[in-house]
Structure formats: C-alpha cells, structure tokens
Design a protein around this motif. Structure first.
Motif, PDB file in Angstrom:
ATOM      1  N   ARG A 279       0.838  -1.208   0.000  1.00  0.00           N
ATOM      2  CA  ARG A 279       0.000   0.000   0.000  1.00  0.00           C
ATOM      3  C   ARG A 279       0.869   1.254   0.000  1.00  0.00           C
ATOM      4  O   ARG A 279       0.544   2.244  -0.661  1.00  0.00           O
ATOM      5  N   ASN A 280       1.954   1.250   0.728  1.00  0.00           N
ATOM      6  CA  ASN A 280       2.846   2.395   0.755  1.00  0.00           C
ATOM      7  C   ASN A 280       3.450   2.645  -0.623  1.00  0.00           C
ATOM      8  O   ASN A 280       3.567   3.798  -1.085  1.00  0.00           O
ATOM      9  N   THR A 281       3.816   1.557  -1.296  1.00  0.00           N
ATOM     10  CA  THR A 281       4.384   1.690  -2.641  1.00  0.00           C
ATOM     11  C   THR A 281       3.361   2.258  -3.615  1.00  0.00           C
ATOM     12  O   THR A 281       3.669   3.128  -4.454  1.00  0.00           O
ATOM     13  N   ILE A 282       2.107   1.775  -3.526  1.00  0.00           N
ATOM     14  CA  ILE A 282       1.052   2.268  -4.424  1.00  0.00           C
ATOM     15  C   ILE A 282       0.786   3.749  -4.189  1.00  0.00           C
ATOM     16  O   ILE A 282       0.639   4.547  -5.134  1.00  0.00           O
ATOM     17  N   ASN A 283       0.728   4.162  -2.908  1.00  0.00           N
ATOM     18  CA  ASN A 283       0.425   5.568  -2.604  1.00  0.00           C
ATOM     19  C   ASN A 283       1.556   6.512  -3.013  1.00  0.00           C
ATOM     20  O   ASN A 283       1.317   7.695  -3.282  1.00  0.00           O
ATOM     21  N   ARG A 284       2.781   6.031  -3.075  1.00  0.00           N
ATOM     22  CA  ARG A 284       3.919   6.872  -3.441  1.00  0.00           C
ATOM     23  C   ARG A 284       4.089   7.002  -4.954  1.00  0.00           C
ATOM     24  O   ARG A 284       4.758   7.919  -5.425  1.00  0.00           O
ATOM     25  N   ASP A 285       3.515   6.085  -5.715  1.00  0.00           N
ATOM     26  CA  ASP A 285       3.655   6.103  -7.167  1.00  0.00           C
ATOM     27  C   ASP A 285       2.385   6.683  -7.768  1.00  0.00           C
ATOM     28  O   ASP A 285       1.278   6.187  -7.503  1.00  0.00           O
ATOM     29  N   ALA A 286       2.510   7.731  -8.593  1.00  0.00           N
ATOM     30  CA  ALA A 286       1.336   8.420  -9.138  1.00  0.00           C
ATOM     31  C   ALA A 286       0.524   7.511 -10.049  1.00  0.00           C
ATOM     32  O   ALA A 286      -0.716   7.488 -10.000  1.00  0.00           O
ATOM     33  N   GLU A 287       1.187   6.759 -10.906  1.00  0.00           N
ATOM     34  CA  GLU A 287       0.462   5.889 -11.838  1.00  0.00           C
ATOM     35  C   GLU A 287      -0.288   4.796 -11.103  1.00  0.00           C
ATOM     36  O   GLU A 287      -1.466   4.530 -11.383  1.00  0.00           O
ATOM     37  N   LEU A 288       0.400   4.137 -10.140  1.00  0.00           N
ATOM     38  CA  LEU A 288      -0.260   3.081  -9.382  1.00  0.00           C
ATOM     39  C   LEU A 288      -1.394   3.643  -8.530  1.00  0.00           C
ATOM     40  O   LEU A 288      -2.452   3.006  -8.388  1.00  0.00           O
ATOM     41  N   ARG A 289      -1.204   4.830  -7.956  1.00  0.00           N
ATOM     42  CA  ARG A 289      -2.263   5.444  -7.148  1.00  0.00           C
ATOM     43  C   ARG A 289      -3.475   5.749  -8.014  1.00  0.00           C
ATOM     44  O   ARG A 289      -4.614   5.542  -7.598  1.00  0.00           O
ATOM     45  N   ALA A 290      -3.243   6.215  -9.238  1.00  0.00           N
ATOM     46  CA  ALA A 290      -4.369   6.513 -10.133  1.00  0.00           C
ATOM     47  C   ALA A 290      -5.107   5.231 -10.527  1.00  0.00           C
ATOM     48  O   ALA A 290      -6.339   5.203 -10.580  1.00  0.00           O
ATOM     49  N   ARG A 291      -4.359   4.170 -10.798  1.00  0.00           N
ATOM     50  CA  ARG A 291      -5.014   2.911 -11.154  1.00  0.00           C
ATOM     51  C   ARG A 291      -5.810   2.349  -9.983  1.00  0.00           C
ATOM     52  O   ARG A 291      -6.892   1.783 -10.171  1.00  0.00           O
ATOM     53  N   SER A 292      -5.275   2.497  -8.761  1.00  0.00           N
ATOM     54  CA  SER A 292      -6.004   2.014  -7.581  1.00  0.00           C
ATOM     55  C   SER A 292      -7.293   2.798  -7.384  1.00  0.00           C
ATOM     56  O   SER A 292      -8.355   2.222  -7.127  1.00  0.00           O
ATOM     57  N   GLN A 293      -7.217   4.134  -7.503  1.00  0.00           N
ATOM     58  CA  GLN A 293      -8.426   4.949  -7.358  1.00  0.00           C
ATOM     59  C   GLN A 293      -9.442   4.633  -8.449  1.00  0.00           C
ATOM     60  O   GLN A 293     -10.650   4.580  -8.201  1.00  0.00           O
ATOM     61  N   GLY A 294      -8.943   4.409  -9.683  1.00  0.00           N
ATOM     62  CA  GLY A 294      -9.852   4.062 -10.759  1.00  0.00           C
ATOM     63  C   GLY A 294     -10.549   2.729 -10.511  1.00  0.00           C
ATOM     64  O   GLY A 294     -11.734   2.554 -10.827  1.00  0.00           O
ATOM     65  N   TYR A 295      -9.803   1.792  -9.913  1.00  0.00           N
ATOM     66  CA  TYR A 295     -10.409   0.480  -9.607  1.00  0.00           C
ATOM     67  C   TYR A 295     -11.550   0.626  -8.614  1.00  0.00           C
ATOM     68  O   TYR A 295     -12.638   0.074  -8.805  1.00  0.00           O
ATOM     69  N   TRP A 296     -11.322   1.404  -7.529  1.00  0.00           N
ATOM     70  CA  TRP A 296     -12.371   1.526  -6.527  1.00  0.00           C
ATOM     71  C   TRP A 296     -13.544   2.361  -7.023  1.00  0.00           C
ATOM     72  O   TRP A 296     -14.699   2.100  -6.634  1.00  0.00           O
ATOM     73  N   VAL A 297     -13.273   3.344  -7.895  1.00  0.00           N
ATOM     74  CA  VAL A 297     -14.393   4.094  -8.501  1.00  0.00           C
ATOM     75  C   VAL A 297     -15.240   3.159  -9.352  1.00  0.00           C
ATOM     76  O   VAL A 297     -16.478   3.188  -9.323  1.00  0.00           O
ATOM     77  N   HIS A 298     -14.556   2.276 -10.116  1.00  0.00           N
ATOM     78  CA  HIS A 298     -15.286   1.320 -10.941  1.00  0.00           C
ATOM     79  C   HIS A 298     -16.096   0.357 -10.079  1.00  0.00           C
ATOM     80  O   HIS A 298     -17.265   0.066 -10.393  1.00  0.00           O
TER      81      HIS A 298
END
Length: 353
Positions: A279-298
């Motif tokens: 989770r820390n790695t995802i939150n620090r990376d802009a691309e991964l953070r955007a993909r994670s947010q897009g997943y939960w929005v979907h």
C-alpha cells in the motif's frame, strides 16, 4: 501341556462378557478422539501409502501360501489311503497317478513304520526325506531340523514389519506402531513353535480311516499363513486409521500448540507487513495510485448498478417489511462500534489507548 479347544472356549465364555464391552468402549473413545480434539481427518500420507502397499502385497502372499497348490504333496490324501496301508501298496497307487521320483524312493524307506508315519503327519514330507540325523526313536530331532523352515516365514514377516514401521522409510506415522508390530510378530512365532513342540504325534494311532487322520503339518501351514496375513492386515488398518486422524490420536502437547500458534501469528504478521509495504508503494507512485483509485471508482459504480436491480430492491424491501429485525442489527452494530472506538485501559499505564 497343549491348550485344547475346549479350554479356549471356556475361557472365552468366562472373560468375553467382561472384556468385550470394555474393548468396545475403548474403541469408541479412540474413534471419537478426532472430534474431541478438533483434529481434521486428512488423506493418507504418501509415505504411509507405500507402507500400506507393501503390507497388502505381503498379506496376499501369505493368503496365497495357504492354497493347496503351494503345499507339499500328501501322498495319503493323494492316493486316498489309510494310515495302516502297506508301504508297497501305497507307492504302487502313487505310481499309477504320477511317475515316482528319487525323493519318493527316499520317502518310501522313511515311512515304513507307523511311528515314522505319525512324524510324517506332524513335520511333513520334506523333513523326513532330507534330514540325515533324524530317527523315529528321537522325535525331537525332527523338531530341531524343522525349526529353520518354521521360522523362515516369521522372520520374513518380521523384516517386512521392520521396514514398514521404520521412521526413515515411512516417517513417524508408522514408527509409533513399531513395538506393537514386533510384539505381534514375535508372539506368532512363539505360538507356532509351541504348537509343534507340544503336539502329540501319536494322536493318529487311533485313526482307522483317512478322514480320522489329523494332518497336523498341512493344517498348521494354513493357520500360519492366515495368522501372518491377519497381523499384516491389522497393522495396515491401524496405520490407515492413525495416519488419517480417524483414531488412535495423540493430542498435541501444550508446547506444540504454542509453537503452532506462534508460527501462524508470524505468517499473519508477515502478510500484514507485506500488505503495508504494498500500500505504501502504491500511494507513493502516481500511476499506481491513479489505477487504484480508478479500480475503486469502478467497483463503486458496479455496486451502485447492482443496488438498482430488481432482485436487490425486493430483498431490501423484504428486510424493511420485518422479515429481518433491523432494530436488532442496528443495536448490534452500534455496540460493536462503541467497543472498537472506546478507550482501552492498559494495566500499568495511566493513559488511554
């Protein structure tokens, strides 16, 4: 003094009603052990499967050894002759059935007397034919000569049991039965020798017909094979029950349970640590953070669409109509939430956590 069948029957009638209920209760307690200790039943381990295969083959081998084709020829039953028949007539009848061999000629000279024929029924044809120092005046000499052949199947079975209960070959699941299997095999060997040593070979002196003759040697071959097959079969059954946690369980000690719990907690802690790093790695990376947010929005959009379906709407309406006590559920949820957010007092500390 030999133990007669009547003595065995009397002892069984006396001790049976006492021992049988206790044996059944003990067996039921062993079968109930898995549910009591909450140990799940498992498949047969691969190492125990090898042991069961070997025991199955040896059991079949001993059973097949009891069949008539594997037994030495009994010339009296083959020729349907009485005990008192003359030697010449006996072998004349035998020669009409098959050609006489050199072994038959040796046997002809060895069973000319009734005494030697009694020993023939006790020890079989091979002992009388091949023993050079045996004589009817010393019946024990036949016993001494026959001991290697008597012990051979028992020693072979003892080696098989030692193999299948070896910790190196089958692991601890089978090693726990090593002492029991050794004692059973040794008892079978001693019983076999005891019957041969105490048998009254002159019991056939009163046999006037072929049906009255006690063919002790041939009967003992059958009982020996059945007994050894029974020992191997019982050991295989015990191995199956104990290795699959169906019976004969040894509950884990306190130290083993603590160790197992510690290992499980270490695994959970490692997974949680790995999840935190991820989770820390995802939150620090802009691309991964955007993909994670897009997943939960979907996922949120999908859940919203599901809530609008007819079946879901009907389920909510049924719950609100009283089929589900929403007041109880709401109260339970509130209690659970209060217990989570309420401050916990830690002994030895003045602050709240």
């Amino acid at each position: 003094m030999a133990i007669t069948w009547g003595t065995i029957k009397s002892l069984s009638l006396f001790f049976g009603p006492i021992l049988l209920p206790k044996a059944l209760a003990y067996y039921r307690s062993l079968r109930a052990a898995p549910s009591i200790h909450e140990i799940p039943i498992r498949p047969v381990p691969p190492n125990v499967s090898r042991a069961l295969l070997i025991l199955t083959l040896t059991t079949l081998f001993f059973l097949l050894s009891t069949l008539p084709p594997s037994a030495p020829t009994n010339i009296f039953t083959l020729t349907s002759s009485r005990l008192q028949i003359s030697t010449d007539v006996l072998f004349t009848r035998l020669s009409t059935l098959r050609p006489l061999t050199p072994t038959d000629e040796i046997l002809r000279s060895k069973i000319s007397s009734l005494e030697s024929r009694y020993l023939y029924f006790q020890f079989g044809p091979d002992v009388l034919t091949n023993c050079q120092f045996c004589n009817a005046e010393d019946p024990n000499s036949y016993l001494y000569y026959s001991l290697p052949s008597l012990l051979a199947p028992h020693l072979f079975n003892l080696c098989v049991l030692a193999l299948v209960t070896s910790g190196l070959f089958t692991g601890k699941e089978a090693a726990i039965w090593r002492t029991t299997a050794t004692l059973a095999a040794g008892a079978m060997m001693l019983i076999d020798i005891y019957f041969f040593a105490t048998y009254d070979y002159k019991a056939n002196a009163r046999a006037l017909r072929l049906e009255d003759i006690d063919f002790f040697f041939w009967k003992m071959r059958v009982w020996r094979g059945i007994g050894l097959a029974f020992v191997d079969g019982m050991l295989g059954w015990l191995l199956y029950l104990s290795s699959t946690n169906r019976a004969f369980l040894t509950p884990p000690s306190t130290a083993e349970r603590v160790e197992a719990s510690t290992r499980m907690l270490d695994v959970v802690r490692s997974k949680m640590s790995a999840m935190g790093i991820l989770r820390n790695t995802i939150n620090r990376d802009a691309e991964l953070r955007a993909r994670s947010q897009g997943y939960w929005v979907h996922e949120g959009r999908v859940m919203g669409e599901l809530m609008q379906e007819r079946e879901v709407v009907d389920g909510v309406r049924n719950a609100l109509d009283g089929r589900i006590n929403m007041a109880t559920i709401t109260a339970d949820a509130e209690t659970y939430a209060q217990s989570v957010i309420a401050p916990s007092q830690v002994p030895g500390m003045n602050g709240n956590i």
